[in-house]
Design a protein around this motif. Structure first.
Motif, PDB file in Angstrom:
ATOM      1  N   LEU A   4      33.359  31.166  45.117  1.00 27.96           N
ATOM      2  CA  LEU A   4      33.852  32.509  44.801  1.00 27.96           C
ATOM      3  C   LEU A   4      35.141  32.379  44.000  1.00 27.96           C
ATOM      4  CD1 LEU A   4      33.407  34.112  48.345  1.00 27.96           C
ATOM      5  CD2 LEU A   4      31.824  34.270  46.423  1.00 27.96           C
ATOM      6  N   VAL A   5      35.218  33.067  42.882  1.00 25.92           N
ATOM      7  CA  VAL A   5      36.403  32.996  42.032  1.00 25.92           C
ATOM      8  C   VAL A   5      36.854  34.400  41.678  1.00 25.92           C
ATOM      9  CG1 VAL A   5      37.386  32.149  39.885  1.00 25.92           C
ATOM     10  CG2 VAL A   5      35.651  30.785  41.086  1.00 25.92           C
ATOM     11  N   GLU A   6      38.063  34.750  42.107  1.00 22.48           N
ATOM     12  CA  GLU A   6      38.613  36.075  41.832  1.00 22.48           C
ATOM     13  C   GLU A   6      39.386  36.081  40.515  1.00 22.48           C
ATOM     14  OE1 GLU A   6      39.312  35.330  46.357  1.00 22.48           O
ATOM     15  OE2 GLU A   6      39.489  34.225  44.463  1.00 22.48           O
ATOM     16  N   SER A   7      39.464  37.262  39.934  1.00 24.34           N
ATOM     17  CA  SER A   7      40.287  37.468  38.743  1.00 24.34           C
ATOM     18  C   SER A   7      40.662  38.939  38.678  1.00 24.34           C
ATOM     19  CB  SER A   7      39.540  37.046  37.476  1.00 24.34           C
ATOM     20  OG  SER A   7      38.361  37.813  37.322  1.00 24.34           O
ATOM     21  N   GLY A   8      41.605  39.260  37.801  1.00 25.16           N
ATOM     22  CA  GLY A   8      41.949  40.657  37.564  1.00 25.16           C
ATOM     23  C   GLY A   8      43.234  41.125  38.210  1.00 25.16           C
ATOM     24  N   GLY A   9      43.878  40.275  38.996  1.00 22.08           N
ATOM     25  CA  GLY A   9      45.135  40.677  39.595  1.00 22.08           C
ATOM     26  C   GLY A   9      46.231  40.817  38.557  1.00 22.08           C
ATOM     27  N   GLY A  10      47.347  41.391  38.980  1.00 20.97           N
ATOM     28  CA  GLY A  10      48.460  41.551  38.055  1.00 20.97           C
ATOM     29  C   GLY A  10      49.522  42.446  38.645  1.00 20.97           C
TER      30      GLY A  10
END
Length: 129
Positions: A4-10
């Motif tokens: 599982l790989v998350e992205s999109g934070g900021g």
């Protein structure tokens, strides 16, 4: 091997929006929960939202009406659309998944936010006032 790989934070200002994504691979269970959890510094990890293989969703009270969990068409991507963000939403957000045995109700199981087996590395969300 589930990955599982998350992205999109900021970083966003209060009232802003972000959409987190989680790319899932190696996951072949027909009955499952996928979900988003978060952990702020000094606090315990908490469940944010879950979705089962039929699309049934559960939300923590703190995010109801502001966050939406969904899956991509091929169910190998998980999303969390976050609107009306507040400073208290600041945390590391994690994508997670678990298998649901046939003996259990997927909707009820997912709604308990427990016993998730697979976790991503997390993506940071920071909301400033």
């Amino acid at each position: 091997q589930v990955h599982l790989v998350e992205s999109g934070g900021g970083s966003v200002q209060s009232g802003g929006s972000l959409t987190l994504s989680c790319a899932a691979s190696g996951y072949t269970y027909r009955r499952y929960c996928m979900g988003w959890f978060r952990q702020a510094p000094g606090q315990e990890r908490e469940g944010v939202a879950t979705i089962d293989q039929d699309g049934s969703t559960t939300y923590a009270d703190s995010v109801k009406g502001r966050f939406t969990i969904s899956q991509g068409d091929h169910k190998n991507t998980l999303y969390l659309k976050m609107n009306s963000l507040k400073p208290e939403d600041t945390a590391m957000y994690y994508c997670a998944a678990r298998y649901v045995p046939a003996s259990l109700s997927a909707g009820v199981t997912c709604g308990r936010f427990t016993n998730f087996e697979y976790w991503g590395q997390g993506t940071q969300v920071t909301v400033s006032s």
